[in-house]
Design an enzyme around this catalytic site. Sequence first.
Site, PDB file in Angstrom:
ATOM      1  N   CYS A  73       0.842  -1.199   0.000  1.00  0.00           N
ATOM      2  CA  CYS A  73       0.000   0.000   0.000  1.00  0.00           C
ATOM      3  C   CYS A  73       0.887   1.265   0.000  1.00  0.00           C
ATOM      4  O   CYS A  73       1.513   1.568  -1.002  1.00  0.00           O
ATOM      5  CB  CYS A  73      -0.977  -0.033   1.167  1.00  0.00           C
ATOM      6  SG  CYS A  73      -2.385   1.086   0.998  1.00  0.00           S
ATOM      7  N   HIS A  96      -3.481  -5.718   0.980  1.00  0.00           N
ATOM      8  CA  HIS A  96      -2.806  -5.983   2.250  1.00  0.00           C
ATOM      9  C   HIS A  96      -2.770  -7.479   2.572  1.00  0.00           C
ATOM     10  O   HIS A  96      -3.708  -8.006   3.188  1.00  0.00           O
ATOM     11  CB  HIS A  96      -3.526  -5.257   3.381  1.00  0.00           C
ATOM     12  CG  HIS A  96      -3.355  -3.780   3.368  1.00  0.00           C
ATOM     13  ND1 HIS A  96      -2.370  -3.144   4.094  1.00  0.00           N
ATOM     14  CD2 HIS A  96      -4.041  -2.804   2.723  1.00  0.00           C
ATOM     15  CE1 HIS A  96      -2.463  -1.834   3.901  1.00  0.00           C
ATOM     16  NE2 HIS A  96      -3.461  -1.603   3.066  1.00  0.00           N
ATOM     17  N   GLU A 145      -0.994  -8.897   4.843  1.00  0.00           N
ATOM     18  CA  GLU A 145      -0.853  -9.065   6.297  1.00  0.00           C
ATOM     19  C   GLU A 145      -2.193  -9.044   7.015  1.00  0.00           C
ATOM     20  O   GLU A 145      -2.281  -9.451   8.190  1.00  0.00           O
ATOM     21  CB  GLU A 145       0.074  -7.978   6.861  1.00  0.00           C
ATOM     22  CG  GLU A 145      -0.525  -6.596   7.052  1.00  0.00           C
ATOM     23  CD  GLU A 145      -0.676  -5.770   5.785  1.00  0.00           C
ATOM     24  OE1 GLU A 145      -1.031  -4.582   5.901  1.00  0.00           O
ATOM     25  OE2 GLU A 145      -0.429  -6.306   4.688  1.00  0.00           O
TER      26      GLU A 145
END
Length: 228
Positions: free
Chosen positions: A86, A195, A197
């Site tokens: 990002c 994302h 994660e």
Amino acid sequence: MKIAIIVFPGSNCDVDLFEALHSVCGATAQYVSYQEKSLAGFDAVMIPGGFSYGDYLRCGAIARFSNIMPEVVRFAAAGKPVLGICNGFQILTEAGLLPGALKRNNGLKFICKTTALTVENNETPFTNQYQAKEKIYLPIAHADGSYYAQKDVLAQLEAKHQVVFRYADENPNGSLNDIAGIINETGNVLGMMPHPERAVEALLGNVDGLRVFTALLAGNGYQKEAIR
């Protein structure tokens, strides 16, 4: 494998990234301040999402001049793995480590939702645990995530298989060629807007992002008996 997580003023996904690496994968991760000038002892670098320097001037444009960035550039030039997520992707383009730029979403609104992707290149250190053209689902959260590059740059990215992730079903932000993530020519620097994660445990909705990290860890000789 020791992983540096670069923290800028305004980073807000650094803890998410640390927990994905440390708590879920059992890897050694450490926060590194933007003020540092050395990455000695680290095997990989990850730049998390957020709003570095409040996104003033242009996303990633000020962070690019932080003390740590010349070392990140040297780290990448040495062939070591670098992942920007990002805002991290935006910083990598501003630093010249990846071509193109991220501009305002076509709808001029912040988008926060889970979106479908296809894995376009599964022969990178970050994606070799996925199947080619596999459809996965990852969260996005950005206002400036529309990938842009000149036609010749886009042609080169496509010809050299540097497009790693592409939006499927819908293009949420107007990225050219539906691009959601790209890698450099040498294959060690990956930038992606979604994302991973935030998709590493079933509790979070799915585990489609986990293999970005386990692939990198496994490729560097790291193994864990069980990934939950």
